[in-house]
Design a protein around this motif. Structure first.
Motif, PDB file in Angstrom:
ATOM      1  N   GLU A   1       0.816  -1.200   0.000  1.00  0.00           N
ATOM      2  CA  GLU A   1       0.000   0.000   0.000  1.00  0.00           C
ATOM      3  C   GLU A   1       0.857   1.260   0.000  1.00  0.00           C
ATOM      4  OE1 GLU A   1      -2.535  -0.268   3.419  1.00  0.00           O
ATOM      5  OE2 GLU A   1      -3.730  -1.883   2.570  1.00  0.00           O
ATOM      6  N   ARG A   2       2.124   1.138   0.343  1.00  0.00           N
ATOM      7  CA  ARG A   2       3.036   2.289   0.412  1.00  0.00           C
ATOM      8  C   ARG A   2       3.664   2.544  -0.947  1.00  0.00           C
ATOM      9  NH1 ARG A   2       0.259   3.096   3.928  1.00  0.00           N
ATOM     10  NH2 ARG A   2       0.368   2.008   5.865  1.00  0.00           N
ATOM     11  N   ASN A   3       3.922   3.824  -1.186  1.00  0.00           N
ATOM     12  CA  ASN A   3       4.602   4.158  -2.432  1.00  0.00           C
ATOM     13  C   ASN A   3       6.104   3.929  -2.248  1.00  0.00           C
ATOM     14  OD1 ASN A   3       5.774   6.449  -1.264  1.00  0.00           O
ATOM     15  ND2 ASN A   3       4.030   7.734  -1.841  1.00  0.00           N
ATOM     16  N   LYS A   4       6.873   4.066  -3.309  1.00  0.00           N
ATOM     17  CA  LYS A   4       8.300   3.756  -3.308  1.00  0.00           C
ATOM     18  C   LYS A   4       9.054   4.610  -2.289  1.00  0.00           C
ATOM     19  CE  LYS A   4      11.680   1.455  -5.133  1.00  0.00           C
ATOM     20  NZ  LYS A   4      11.867   0.094  -4.790  1.00  0.00           N
ATOM     21  N   ARG A   5       8.729   5.880  -2.200  1.00  0.00           N
ATOM     22  CA  ARG A   5       9.425   6.777  -1.272  1.00  0.00           C
ATOM     23  C   ARG A   5       9.182   6.346   0.172  1.00  0.00           C
ATOM     24  NH1 ARG A   5       7.990  12.363   0.725  1.00  0.00           N
ATOM     25  NH2 ARG A   5       9.983  13.174   1.450  1.00  0.00           N
ATOM     26  N   GLU A   6       7.959   6.000   0.538  1.00  0.00           N
ATOM     27  CA  GLU A   6       7.643   5.535   1.886  1.00  0.00           C
ATOM     28  C   GLU A   6       8.343   4.217   2.185  1.00  0.00           C
ATOM     29  OE1 GLU A   6       3.379   5.446   1.666  1.00  0.00           O
ATOM     30  OE2 GLU A   6       3.204   7.246   2.902  1.00  0.00           O
TER      31      GLU A   6
END
Length: 172
Positions: free
Chosen positions: A20-25
């Motif tokens: 559910e998290r994007n790459k940066r997170e």
């Protein structure tokens, strides 16, 4: 729910959270996890070892000094032990009477036969007898083989019979 099913459920929840998290997170979470793991590794393994090592380094000079002192004392004891001591002079009735007189004692009966000595006291000071026996042990290597002591009504006054033996050599 069994343990393996429970673990599989946790894995699925963690994978769902991660996806559910994007790459940066994901990168920030991964960096945070690495920092936490490195911090725990340092706090649990490296820091105690380093502080223990520094503590031992502080104690090491004192321990070396103590070791040197023990070694010196051991050499000294060995040197003293190897020195042959002269045998004490043979005990005679006259020499014993002289030592008794020096302590203010008078033996009722005194018999010297070879290495064995029998002494009988009546109404003598117990403290003076003990002091006399200590002096005999130190100076003439005389030991008490048998002692029969009977206290009297007056303090420090006893009747006693002692069988003593003079050790003539170190082997005995």
């Amino acid at each position: 729910m069994s343990t393996s099913k429970h673990i599989d459920a946790l894995k699925q929840q963690a994978a769902a959270f991660w996806n559910e998290r994007n790459k940066r997170e994901q990168n920030m979470l991964a960096a945070g996890i690495v920092v936490v793991v490195i911090t725990l590794f340092y706090m649990l393994l490296i820091d105690p070892a380093m502080s223990g090592r520094s503590g031992l380094e502080k104690k090491l000079p004192a321990l070396r000094q103590q070791s040197a002192e023990v070694q010196m004392l051991a050499r000294e004891a060995q040197a003293l032990g190897s020195k042959a001591t002269a045998p004490p002079p043979a005990v005679t009735r006259e020499s014993l009477e002289a030592t008794l007189g020096g302590k203010g004692l008078k033996a009722q009966n005194l018999a010297v036969t070879g290495e064995l000595i029998k002494v009988q006291f009546t109404g003598a000071s117990f403290a003076a007898i003990v002091e006399w026996l200590g002096e005999l042990q130190r100076n003439l290597r005389i030991t008490v083989l048998d002692a029969n002591v009977e206290a009297q009504t007056q303090a420090d006054i006893v009747n006693g019979t002692f069988t003593l033996r003079q050790q003539r050599s170190d082997a005995e």
